[in-house]
Motif scaffolding. Structure first.
Motif, PDB file in Angstrom:
ATOM      1  N   PHE A  16      14.641 -12.408   7.080  1.00 21.10           N
ATOM      2  CA  PHE A  16      14.569 -12.131   5.655  1.00 21.10           C
ATOM      3  C   PHE A  16      13.201 -12.527   5.100  1.00 21.10           C
ATOM      4  O   PHE A  16      12.523 -11.787   4.411  1.00 21.10           O
ATOM      5  N   CYS A  17      12.787 -13.750   5.472  1.00 23.51           N
ATOM      6  CA  CYS A  17      11.534 -14.272   4.921  1.00 23.51           C
ATOM      7  C   CYS A  17      10.320 -13.562   5.485  1.00 23.51           C
ATOM      8  O   CYS A  17       9.366 -13.294   4.789  1.00 23.51           O
ATOM      9  N   ALA A  20       9.563  -9.704   4.662  1.00 23.44           N
ATOM     10  CA  ALA A  20       9.259  -9.394   3.281  1.00 23.44           C
ATOM     11  C   ALA A  20       7.987  -8.571   3.251  1.00 23.44           C
ATOM     12  O   ALA A  20       7.071  -8.805   4.020  1.00 23.44           O
ATOM     13  N   CYS A  21       7.953  -7.591   2.402  1.00 27.47           N
ATOM     14  CA  CYS A  21       6.754  -6.760   2.417  1.00 27.47           C
ATOM     15  C   CYS A  21       6.354  -6.359   1.014  1.00 27.47           C
ATOM     16  O   CYS A  21       7.067  -6.567   0.048  1.00 27.47           O
ATOM     17  N   VAL A  22       5.198  -5.793   0.988  1.00 26.81           N
ATOM     18  CA  VAL A  22       4.626  -5.332  -0.265  1.00 26.81           C
ATOM     19  C   VAL A  22       4.530  -3.823  -0.152  1.00 26.81           C
ATOM     20  O   VAL A  22       3.872  -3.321   0.747  1.00 26.81           O
ATOM     21  N   LYS A  23       5.265  -3.125  -1.012  1.00 28.55           N
ATOM     22  CA  LYS A  23       5.363  -1.663  -0.863  1.00 28.55           C
ATOM     23  C   LYS A  23       4.845  -0.926  -2.090  1.00 28.55           C
ATOM     24  O   LYS A  23       4.786  -1.490  -3.186  1.00 28.55           O
ATOM     25  N   ASP A  24       4.586   0.339  -1.879  1.00 32.72           N
ATOM     26  CA  ASP A  24       4.226   1.253  -2.975  1.00 32.72           C
ATOM     27  C   ASP A  24       3.042   0.758  -3.797  1.00 32.72           C
ATOM     28  O   ASP A  24       2.978   0.960  -5.008  1.00 32.72           O
ATOM     29  N   THR A  25       2.181   0.048  -3.120  1.00 28.26           N
ATOM     30  CA  THR A  25       1.009  -0.437  -3.850  1.00 28.26           C
ATOM     31  C   THR A  25      -0.239  -0.013  -3.084  1.00 28.26           C
ATOM     32  O   THR A  25      -0.180   0.208  -1.878  1.00 28.26           O
ATOM     33  N   ASP A  26      -1.318   0.077  -3.804  1.00 28.16           N
ATOM     34  CA  ASP A  26      -2.566   0.497  -3.173  1.00 28.16           C
ATOM     35  C   ASP A  26      -3.667  -0.424  -3.684  1.00 28.16           C
ATOM     36  O   ASP A  26      -4.154  -0.276  -4.802  1.00 28.16           O
ATOM     37  N   PHE A  27      -4.016  -1.373  -2.829  1.00 28.49           N
ATOM     38  CA  PHE A  27      -4.999  -2.365  -3.276  1.00 28.49           C
ATOM     39  C   PHE A  27      -6.416  -1.813  -3.310  1.00 28.49           C
ATOM     40  O   PHE A  27      -7.295  -2.420  -3.878  1.00 28.49           O
ATOM     41  N   GLN A  29      -7.255   0.483  -4.994  1.00 30.32           N
ATOM     42  CA  GLN A  29      -7.528   0.795  -6.400  1.00 30.32           C
ATOM     43  C   GLN A  29      -8.380  -0.286  -7.056  1.00 30.32           C
ATOM     44  O   GLN A  29      -9.008  -0.045  -8.074  1.00 30.32           O
TER      45      GLN A  29
ATOM     46  N   PHE B  71      -1.073  -2.604  -9.319  1.00 32.68           N
ATOM     47  CA  PHE B  71      -1.553  -1.848  -8.155  1.00 32.68           C
ATOM     48  C   PHE B  71      -0.614  -0.735  -7.698  1.00 32.68           C
ATOM     49  O   PHE B  71      -0.764  -0.212  -6.607  1.00 32.68           O
ATOM     50  N   LYS B  72       0.386  -0.409  -8.499  1.00 27.49           N
ATOM     51  CA  LYS B  72       1.334   0.619  -8.045  1.00 27.49           C
ATOM     52  C   LYS B  72       0.611   1.950  -7.816  1.00 27.49           C
ATOM     53  O   LYS B  72      -0.427   2.229  -8.430  1.00 27.49           O
ATOM     54  N   GLU B  73       1.208   2.714  -6.930  1.00 26.57           N
ATOM     55  CA  GLU B  73       0.625   4.022  -6.623  1.00 26.57           C
ATOM     56  C   GLU B  73       1.220   5.048  -7.563  1.00 26.57           C
ATOM     57  O   GLU B  73       2.388   5.424  -7.427  1.00 26.57           O
ATOM     58  N   TYR B 448      12.297  -9.687  -1.976  1.00 31.03           N
ATOM     59  CA  TYR B 448      11.654  -9.694  -0.666  1.00 31.03           C
ATOM     60  C   TYR B 448      11.471  -8.288  -0.088  1.00 31.03           C
ATOM     61  O   TYR B 448      10.631  -8.066   0.757  1.00 31.03           O
ATOM     62  N   ASN B 450      10.334  -5.910  -1.686  1.00 29.33           N
ATOM     63  CA  ASN B 450       9.004  -5.533  -2.154  1.00 29.33           C
ATOM     64  C   ASN B 450       8.431  -6.668  -2.985  1.00 29.33           C
ATOM     65  O   ASN B 450       8.654  -6.773  -4.183  1.00 29.33           O
ATOM     66  N   LEU B 451       7.673  -7.515  -2.307  1.00 25.82           N
ATOM     67  CA  LEU B 451       7.127  -8.695  -2.988  1.00 25.82           C
ATOM     68  C   LEU B 451       6.245  -8.320  -4.157  1.00 25.82           C
ATOM     69  O   LEU B 451       6.071  -9.093  -5.089  1.00 25.82           O
TER      70      LEU B 451
END
Lengths: 181, 471
Positions: A16-17, A20-27, A29, B71-73, B448, B450-451
């Motif tokens: 679980f820990c 964990a992920c970071v989604k739908d983002t585009d750094f 930018q 930062f969302k797409e 978790y 989507n952090l």
């Protein structure tokens, strides 16, 4: 059974820990982030009186008066590298019955002329002071010339003058700086 | 600038409310629960934390904004989104990060039943309130804010790294009441903060002015206090810096003292009340202190030219330099090295717990007692947490459910409402495998997947050697 529960739940929580992920983002930018403040600042002002254009001692007209001030902030790196556009506004209030020619010469450190703003000021009278507005927009390649300057020489020229001339010539000026960081 | 935003973003992604360890509080299977309540009920005879691994805690959060918000797409531009966030946040919103690493932790019960515990931990704490007015000024400039003052009081931040050396006593006074106290010595490695600033910047237009505007700084009183910073600035080479920092870790920094107190009251088997107050103390900053302060008022309407008669060889009037000098005189920036004392951020916990479920430790079955003090295998309750911060207390409320599964495993689930979110679900487990005690607790579990959408997450885990009562 209970022991297996123990051993099962630890990996589950760990998964679980750590999944964990970071989604739908585009750094990426982040590269497009730009600060675009628009800053309005007073520039110069003066109050000239008709007597300034006539020398009481020599009894001769003084057709041009000059003054110089440093404006070093224009040349500082923060402005030099980030200024996109500058809008100048000059507002003259004239109660002297003469037209004037006002010139703003921007000079660099070596006193080389980098940019000039010239305008005519309408004549007025003491009863009816006349307001002349003048706008100048500097952008593109001219910006580099403006920001390589660190002083401005202001010249005010009167076509003719005499001892009886009365009235005042007032200037207010401001600049709108469009910056992009 | 991009880098700065990214660092902010990372802070926002990492972690719930700084320093609130709602999962560990009252979780008596974990020896570290004694750090949250020195008067907690102790279930072991002795413990020894695995050095550097007995408690690792990271925690960061932000109110009002998430990484995803920025930062969302999607189709909109990042600059529009930042602008939108700047205007939706207010000066009570904040960004925070808290990290703790336990270097040493140990404890043992003596013949009289007093549990002694001690150790060393290092802690980093950072907090920045969103400087709304200054952010608007930086983002938009003053053009659309003529006659609107920008307030310097929006500028508030604190940051510090400390080590704490602690030793505490825990005593079961009678079967209903357990009390505890812990003494602490703090060694500050670095400290900086800027709070209680005041003053405004105003661009005014109106009657009676010589020019279009009057730009003014009014009653400015802005200061930054630092300690442990100026000497590092002067050092060259990372070796020298590391050596100095290690020295400060071991009581070589600015020192302070504090106490933790706590108690647990159990009028009967079903109900349990507990409360604690942590870090009631102060650090005295006397060494390597550098404070900067700017105070005063100044107004400017541009440069007034007076066209003096030209006299050959005479320099012109230094209008521009005079403005610079006047400003420095009106609002001098002082660098001082006055000592200062700062109270530690006081933290308070309280809880009410109701036990229920299957009785453990009764005559019929002692199998689940395992030295623990829970007489039932389940419990529910309410916890409150409060930390005093520069702009007032930050409160968090938690509902929890605790359950033990056999001899080896205990679990606790929490729902917490705090300034960061109302959807904070946390889960913690503690397992005793042979003599090894392992625990892991994390909150904001819903985020978790989507952090980036999370306002904060906190995580604690650790390993101890634990010797139980019966062994």
């Amino acid at each position: 059974m209970k022991r297996s529960l123990t051993f099962l739940s630890i990996p589950i929580l760990l998964i679980f820990c750590f999944t964990a992920c970071v989604k739908d983002t585009d750094f990426k930018q982040g590269d497009d982030v730009s600060l675009t403040p628009v800053v309005e600042l007073d520039l110069i002002y003066f109050n000239l009186v008709a007597e300034d254009f006539f020398d009481q001692v020599t009894q001769t007209p003084v057709l041009t008066v000059n003054d110089t001030t440093k404006i070093e902030f224009l040349n500082e790196s923060g402005v030099r590298e980030n200024l996109v556009k500058a809008d100048f506004q000059f507002t003259f209030t004239n109660s002297i019955p003469r037209q004037f020619l006002a010139e703003f010469n921007f000079l660099n450190e070596n006193n080389e002329q980098k940019y000039t703003i010239t305008t005519n000021v309408e004549s007025g009278s003491e009863d009816d002071p006349v307001i002349t507005n003048f706008f100048e927009t500097i952008e593109g390649a001219d910006i580099t010339r403006l920001t390589s300057s660190n002083k401005v020489v202001v010249s005010v020229t009167i076509p003719s003058s005499d001892i009886n001339l009365e009235g005042t010539l007032n200037l207010k000026s401001k600049t709108t700086y469009f910056l992009e960081f | 600038m991009q880098r700065l935003l990214f660092i902010f973003a990372v802070f926002m992604t990492l972690g719930a409310m700084a320093q609130n360890k709602q999962l560990l509080y009252g979780f008596d299977k974990v020896p570290q629960s004694l750090l949250l309540n020195p008067g907690a009920r102790v279930s072991q005879k002795a413990h020894f934390g695995i050095p550097f691994l007995s408690q690792i805690h990271v925690n960061a959060g932000s109110t009002g904004v998430t990484v995803f918000d920025i930062f969302k797409e999607d189709e909109s531009s990042i600059n529009d989104r930042i602008r939108e966030q700047i205007f939706s946040l207010n000066n009570k919103d904040f960004f925070t990060a808290n990290q703790q690493l336990e270097i040493l932790n140990f404890g043992w019960k003596n013949k009289n039943g007093t549990y002694f515990s001690g150790g060393i931990y290092q802690e980093l704490d950072f907090m920045l309130y969103f400087p709304k007015d200054l952010a608007v000024l930086a983002w938009e400039g003053n053009r659309n804010y003529i006659n609107n003052p920008f307030d310097f009081s929006d500028l508030t931040f604190t940051g510090e790294v400390i080590t704490a050396f602690h030793f505490g006593l825990n005593k079961e006074v009678n079967k209903n009441l357990t009390v505890g106290i812990r003494g602490k010595i703090y060694s500050s490695i670095i400290d900086f903060r800027s709070t209680n600033n005041s003053g405004t910047f105003l661009t005014r237009e109106g009657e009676g002015l010589d020019n279009f505007y009057e730009h003014s700084i009014n009653n400015a009183d802005v200061s930054i206090q630092t300690s442990g910073y100026s000497s590092l600035r002067e050092m060259d080479g990372s070796d020298e810096v590391v050596k100095e920092l290690l020295g400060r870790t071991l009581l070589g920094g600015n020192l302070g003292v504090g106490i933790d107190i706590g108690a647990t009251y159990r009028p009967n088997e079903l109900w349990e009340y507990s409360a604690s107050m942590l870090d009631l103390g102060a650090i005295f900053y006397t060494k390597d202190v550098e404070n900067y302060s700017a105070k005063g008022s100044y107004a400017l309407q541009g440069i007034e030219l007076i066209f003096p008669p030209i006299v050959n060889g005479e320099p012109g009037i230094p209008y521009y330099d005079t403005i610079g000098d006047d400003l420095k005189e009106a609002i001098p920036i002082d660098t001082l090295s006055n000592s200062y004392t700062r109270l530690r951020p006081l933290k308070m916990n309280a809880s009410i717990k109701r036990n229920f479920g299957r009785r453990v430790g009764s005559e019929s079955c002692d199998c689940l007692k395992m030295g623990g003090l829970q007489d039932y295998n389940q419990a529910v309750g309410v916890q409150l947490y409060n930390i005093f911060r520069p702009k007032g207390p930050q409160l968090a409320g938690t509902l929890f459910y605790q359950r033990r599964f056999g001899r080896y495993l205990s679990a606790k689930a929490t729902y917490t409402a705090d300034p960061f979110s109302y959807t904070n679900i946390g889960f913690g487990i503690a397992a005793d495998i042979w003599k090894i005690n392992f625990y892991l607790a994390a909150d904001n579990l819903l985020s978790y997947s989507n952090l980036a959408k999370s306002n904060g997450v906190s995580l604690q885990f650790g390993l101890n050697i634990k010797i139980k009562e019966e062994e």
